[in-house]
Write an enzyme that holds these catalytic residues in place. Structure first.
Site, PDB file in Angstrom:
ATOM      1  N   TYR A 142       0.817  -1.215   0.000  1.00 36.89           N
ATOM      2  CA  TYR A 142       0.000   0.000   0.000  1.00 36.89           C
ATOM      3  C   TYR A 142       0.854   1.269   0.000  1.00 36.89           C
ATOM      4  O   TYR A 142       0.373   2.347  -0.340  1.00 36.89           O
ATOM      5  CB  TYR A 142      -0.932   0.023   1.212  1.00 36.89           C
ATOM      6  CG  TYR A 142      -2.031  -1.018   1.192  1.00 36.89           C
ATOM      7  CD1 TYR A 142      -2.312  -1.757   0.052  1.00 36.89           C
ATOM      8  CD2 TYR A 142      -2.795  -1.261   2.320  1.00 36.89           C
ATOM      9  CE1 TYR A 142      -3.302  -2.706   0.041  1.00 36.89           C
ATOM     10  CE2 TYR A 142      -3.809  -2.212   2.314  1.00 36.89           C
ATOM     11  CZ  TYR A 142      -4.065  -2.934   1.176  1.00 36.89           C
ATOM     12  OH  TYR A 142      -5.064  -3.870   1.153  1.00 36.89           O
ATOM     13  N   LYS A 190       3.670 -15.620   3.038  1.00 39.52           N
ATOM     14  CA  LYS A 190       3.693 -16.390   1.791  1.00 39.52           C
ATOM     15  C   LYS A 190       5.154 -16.615   1.427  1.00 39.52           C
ATOM     16  O   LYS A 190       5.638 -16.258   0.343  1.00 39.52           O
ATOM     17  CB  LYS A 190       2.944 -15.625   0.685  1.00 39.52           C
ATOM     18  CG  LYS A 190       2.641 -16.465  -0.554  1.00 39.52           C
ATOM     19  CD  LYS A 190       1.693 -17.623  -0.285  1.00 39.52           C
ATOM     20  CE  LYS A 190       1.371 -18.364  -1.575  1.00 39.52           C
ATOM     21  NZ  LYS A 190       0.650 -19.626  -1.329  1.00 39.52           N
ATOM     22  N   ASP A 222      -2.797 -18.437   2.392  1.00 38.56           N
ATOM     23  CA  ASP A 222      -3.916 -19.173   1.816  1.00 38.56           C
ATOM     24  C   ASP A 222      -4.407 -20.268   2.757  1.00 38.56           C
ATOM     25  O   ASP A 222      -5.615 -20.538   2.837  1.00 38.56           O
ATOM     26  CB  ASP A 222      -3.549 -19.743   0.439  1.00 38.56           C
ATOM     27  CG  ASP A 222      -2.169 -20.351   0.391  1.00 38.56           C
ATOM     28  OD1 ASP A 222      -1.360 -20.117   1.306  1.00 38.56           O
ATOM     29  OD2 ASP A 222      -1.861 -21.065  -0.588  1.00 38.56           O
ATOM     30  N   ASP A 246      -5.380  -7.027   5.799  1.00 43.94           N
ATOM     31  CA  ASP A 246      -6.570  -6.340   5.326  1.00 43.94           C
ATOM     32  C   ASP A 246      -7.632  -7.352   4.909  1.00 43.94           C
ATOM     33  O   ASP A 246      -8.814  -7.242   5.260  1.00 43.94           O
ATOM     34  CB  ASP A 246      -6.185  -5.437   4.148  1.00 43.94           C
ATOM     35  CG  ASP A 246      -7.269  -4.443   3.781  1.00 43.94           C
ATOM     36  OD1 ASP A 246      -8.356  -4.462   4.394  1.00 43.94           O
ATOM     37  OD2 ASP A 246      -7.039  -3.629   2.874  1.00 43.94           O
ATOM     38  N   ASP A 250     -11.170  -9.016   7.425  1.00 39.52           N
ATOM     39  CA  ASP A 250     -12.555  -8.917   6.954  1.00 39.52           C
ATOM     40  C   ASP A 250     -13.199 -10.299   6.893  1.00 39.52           C
ATOM     41  O   ASP A 250     -14.379 -10.463   7.219  1.00 39.52           O
ATOM     42  CB  ASP A 250     -12.605  -8.245   5.586  1.00 39.52           C
ATOM     43  CG  ASP A 250     -12.651  -6.732   5.681  1.00 39.52           C
ATOM     44  OD1 ASP A 250     -12.482  -6.210   6.801  1.00 39.52           O
ATOM     45  OD2 ASP A 250     -12.833  -6.062   4.649  1.00 39.52           O
TER      46      ASP A 250
END
Length: 355
Positions: A142, A190, A222, A246, A250
């Protein structure tokens, strides 16, 4: 105790839910004998419309001069639907985190006994879930440079960058959280693909000997996304980078049955900020129907994390639990029963605290 609070209502339903949190905070102040002052400032689309900046310097000064910040939401369809907009409300959120040094977003996920049936997951999978994510907030893709498009506009690129220092400060906070909980820390990365993730894993491994009482697990993002649905009770404290956090937070938020129920804190070295995890929900703005409980519970986190006032935090969470048990809720969780307005829920919670 004297407390100076900055209020950043923001966009959409932000002003409405912040109003209810203020009612509750005032009730707590009255009950426990605190002197609380509030100073409001603009952020997001409202700030762009007024000043051209989503996080004006004046707003930053209000935040810096406060003991804690209560923040509502950012986002407006007129910017969401314009891919060519050069200034966006969300840039204010990123700028605020960066300028205030808010490097860790603390997002708990827990269940409410009276709302277990509203979760999309089976009761036996989620009952007793109590986990917390620490998401790194000021690094990663970001913020990384360079970013942009080629001259033809046919190729776009973003850069994911992390320093060892950024990872270390978040990881230490994660270890410390784990020490106060079930002493289980999960590093989400990852590392089989990304160089930044390998640096994350390497850094956390180096810190492990300093926290011998904490068990550390390493999982690919994942796999965590899958196991959060299969068996969320397997987790306690999870640390991860900005983008992964992020998305995963959620996903975790719906375990409780509604995104309108989960609070969060953004912590750094000085100022601490508290906000609901839901968005600005512009379709509901001004209708007095939005669920204020996540914002109210964020105020409870504020009393605990910013002021170390656990009794005050408990007074709020107890009132929220009672409102859920007695059905004093907004339409998103009323399930055909009487639905209360946003303002009515706020009034009821404040009155309950003062009893």
């Amino acid at each position: 105790m004297e407390m100076n609070l900055a209020l950043l209502p923001g966009d959409g339903i932000g002003p409405e839910v912040i109003d209810q949190a203020v009612k509750v905070v005032k009730a707590v102040g009255k009950k426990f004998g605190h002197t609380i002052t509030f100073k409001e400032a603009i952020v997001g689309a409202a700030a762009i419309d007024a000043t051209g900046s989503p996080y004006p310097d004046e707003t930053h000064e209000v935040c810096v001069q406060s003991d804690a910040v209560l923040f509502g939401a950012i986002g407006d369809p007129k910017y969401d639907n314009d891919p060519k907009a050069k200034v966006r409300p969300e840039q204010g959120l990123l700028a605020m985190r960066k300028k205030l040094g808010l490097f860790s977003n603390v997002r708990p996920t827990f269940t409410f006994p009276s709302l277990i049936h509203k979760s999309p997951l089976k009761k036996d999978r989620i009952e007793g879930t109590d986990l917390v994510f620490l998401r790194e907030l000021t690094g990663g893709i970001y913020f990384g440079e360079p970013r942009g498009r080629n001259e033809q506009g046919t190729k776009a690129f973003d850069t994911n960058v992390y320093t060892k220092e950024e990872i270390t400060r978040l990881a230490r906070m994660g270890f410390e959280f784990a020490q106060k909980r079930r002493k289980l820390l999960t590093c989400v990365d990852k590392a089989n693909v990304l160089a930044t993730s390998r640096l994350w894993r390497e850094t956390v491994q180096e810190l492990e000997p300093e926290y011998p009482d904490v068990k550390v697990e390493y999982e690919f993002v994942d796999a965590v996304a899958m196991r959060l649905i299969q068996w969320p009770k397997a987790y306690d404290v999870l640390i991860t980078e900005n983008l992964f956090g992020d998305i995963l937070t959620d996903e975790a938020s719906v375990i409780s049955g509604s995104m309108g129920l989960m609070p969060s804190a953004s912590l750094g070295t000085d100022v601490k900020l508290f906000e609901p995890i839901h968005g600005s929900y512009p379709q509901a703005a001004g209708k007095d129907i939005a669920n204020p409980l996540a914002t109210v519970l964020s105020a409870a986190m504020m009393f605990e994390y910013a002021f170390d006032l656990k009794d005050e935090a408990k007074a709020i969470s107890d009132a929220v639990n009672l409102s859920l048990a007695e059905g004093i809720v907004t339409e998103d969780i009323a399930e055909g029963e009487k639905a209360y307005k946003t303002s009515e829920v706020g009034d009821w919670l404040a009155e309950q605290i003062l009893k």
